[in-house]
Design a protein around this motif. Sequence first.
Motif, short mmCIF file in Angstrom:
data_model
loop_
_atom_site.label_atom_id
_atom_site.label_comp_id
_atom_site.label_asym_id
_atom_site.label_seq_id
_atom_site.Cartn_x
_atom_site.Cartn_y
_atom_site.Cartn_z
N UNK A 86 0.83 -1.20 0.00
CA UNK A 86 0.00 0.00 0.00
C UNK A 86 0.87 1.26 0.00
N UNK A 87 1.99 1.18 0.69
CA UNK A 87 2.91 2.32 0.78
C UNK A 87 4.21 2.00 0.05
N UNK A 88 4.79 3.01 -0.58
CA UNK A 88 6.04 2.82 -1.32
C UNK A 88 7.14 2.25 -0.43
N UNK A 89 7.17 2.65 0.83
CA UNK A 89 8.25 2.19 1.72
C UNK A 89 8.16 0.70 2.04
N UNK A 90 7.04 0.05 1.69
CA UNK A 90 6.93 -1.39 1.89
C UNK A 90 7.71 -2.18 0.84
N UNK A 91 8.07 -1.51 -0.26
CA UNK A 91 8.82 -2.16 -1.32
C UNK A 91 10.32 -2.10 -1.00
N UNK A 92 11.08 -3.17 -1.29
CA UNK A 92 12.51 -3.15 -0.98
C UNK A 92 13.28 -2.03 -1.65
N UNK A 93 12.78 -1.55 -2.81
CA UNK A 93 13.42 -0.42 -3.49
C UNK A 93 12.63 0.87 -3.34
N UNK A 94 11.59 0.81 -2.49
CA UNK A 94 10.72 1.97 -2.24
C UNK A 94 10.11 2.54 -3.52
N UNK A 95 9.77 1.64 -4.43
CA UNK A 95 9.08 2.07 -5.63
C UNK A 95 7.66 2.49 -5.27
N UNK A 96 7.06 3.29 -6.12
CA UNK A 96 5.69 3.71 -5.90
C UNK A 96 5.23 4.60 -7.03
N UNK A 97 3.93 4.84 -7.09
CA UNK A 97 3.45 5.61 -8.24
C UNK A 97 3.42 7.11 -7.97
N UNK A 98 3.64 7.53 -6.73
CA UNK A 98 3.70 8.97 -6.48
C UNK A 98 4.68 9.31 -5.36
N UNK A 99 5.55 8.37 -5.05
CA UNK A 99 6.52 8.59 -3.99
C UNK A 99 6.01 8.25 -2.61
N UNK A 100 4.70 8.06 -2.47
CA UNK A 100 4.12 7.75 -1.16
C UNK A 100 3.46 6.38 -1.16
N UNK A 101 2.63 6.12 -2.15
CA UNK A 101 1.84 4.90 -2.18
C UNK A 101 2.38 3.88 -3.17
N UNK A 102 2.09 2.61 -2.88
CA UNK A 102 2.48 1.52 -3.76
C UNK A 102 1.36 1.18 -4.72
N UNK A 103 1.66 0.28 -5.66
CA UNK A 103 0.68 -0.07 -6.69
C UNK A 103 -0.51 -0.83 -6.11
N UNK A 104 -0.33 -1.43 -4.93
CA UNK A 104 -1.45 -2.11 -4.30
C UNK A 104 -2.59 -1.16 -4.00
N UNK A 105 -2.27 0.02 -3.49
CA UNK A 105 -3.31 1.00 -3.17
C UNK A 105 -4.10 1.37 -4.42
N UNK A 106 -3.43 1.51 -5.55
CA UNK A 106 -4.10 1.88 -6.79
C UNK A 106 -5.16 0.86 -7.17
#
Length: 260
Positions: free
Chosen positions: A230-250
């Motif tokens: 849900x959050x970018x920081x949950x990804x090992x590389x901190x990827x995300x679609x807006x710097x805050x959230x991960x693709x799961x939230x989308x």
Amino acid sequence: MKKIKVIIIRTAGTNCDYELKSAFELCGATVDRVHINELISSKSKILSYDILAVPGGFSYGDDIASGKILSNEIKYKLGDNVKKFALSGKPIIGICNGFQILVKMGLLPKPENFEQISTLSYNDSNKFECRWVHLKTEKKANDRTLCLWTRDLPDVISLPVAHGEGKFVADKKILDEIEKNNQVVFRYCDKNGKDTVYPQDPNGSLNAIAGICNKKGNVFGLMPHPERYIYALQHPSREGYDGVYGWGKKIFQNAIDYLK
């Protein structure tokens, strides 16, 4: 505007229901975790909700086979209303054990038939697989996904998997029909969207299938866990679609926005 109401079905052994609840609430929904016994005692209750979610975990200890007992409970005690929910066009999602349950009760890939015609079997490795994987988002229909849950995702995303029985299996006729109808939503791939092999493909699914939907695109099942990204920081590389959230939230936001 009233809030979208989400029901999460839980029972003994489900263990991803709180993460799923948190994800939907972050997207603005009102969420109830409801035990299967409560639904059985009040069968029409399920129809008062806008979204139905079946979480991951090990329902009933995965006795007999993954998700089999809960899938039978839902089908034979709530089946008419669950089928009505699906055919009405309301969003339904099943994640990991939830995907196994949707498939084994027959809600995927053909809710109109409501008969099991595919399954999720033991990983080719014959062991539990837990890692991040890359997924190719299928967009064959006018360069757009059929599935309402995955609209506006990039061509390749990553999500975590954690399962022992994630190999999607169906006979050639059913598999060809799913492909023809653009019902494949996600495929396992490498970071560039190309075909891959174990361990990037964690289970050996036919056609590298990681997730499918029905022909309407409202019923969605997948083995990877979007509620764990849900959050970018949950990804090992901190990827995300807006710097805050991960693709799961989308993915969850798509369902809420669709109903709004």
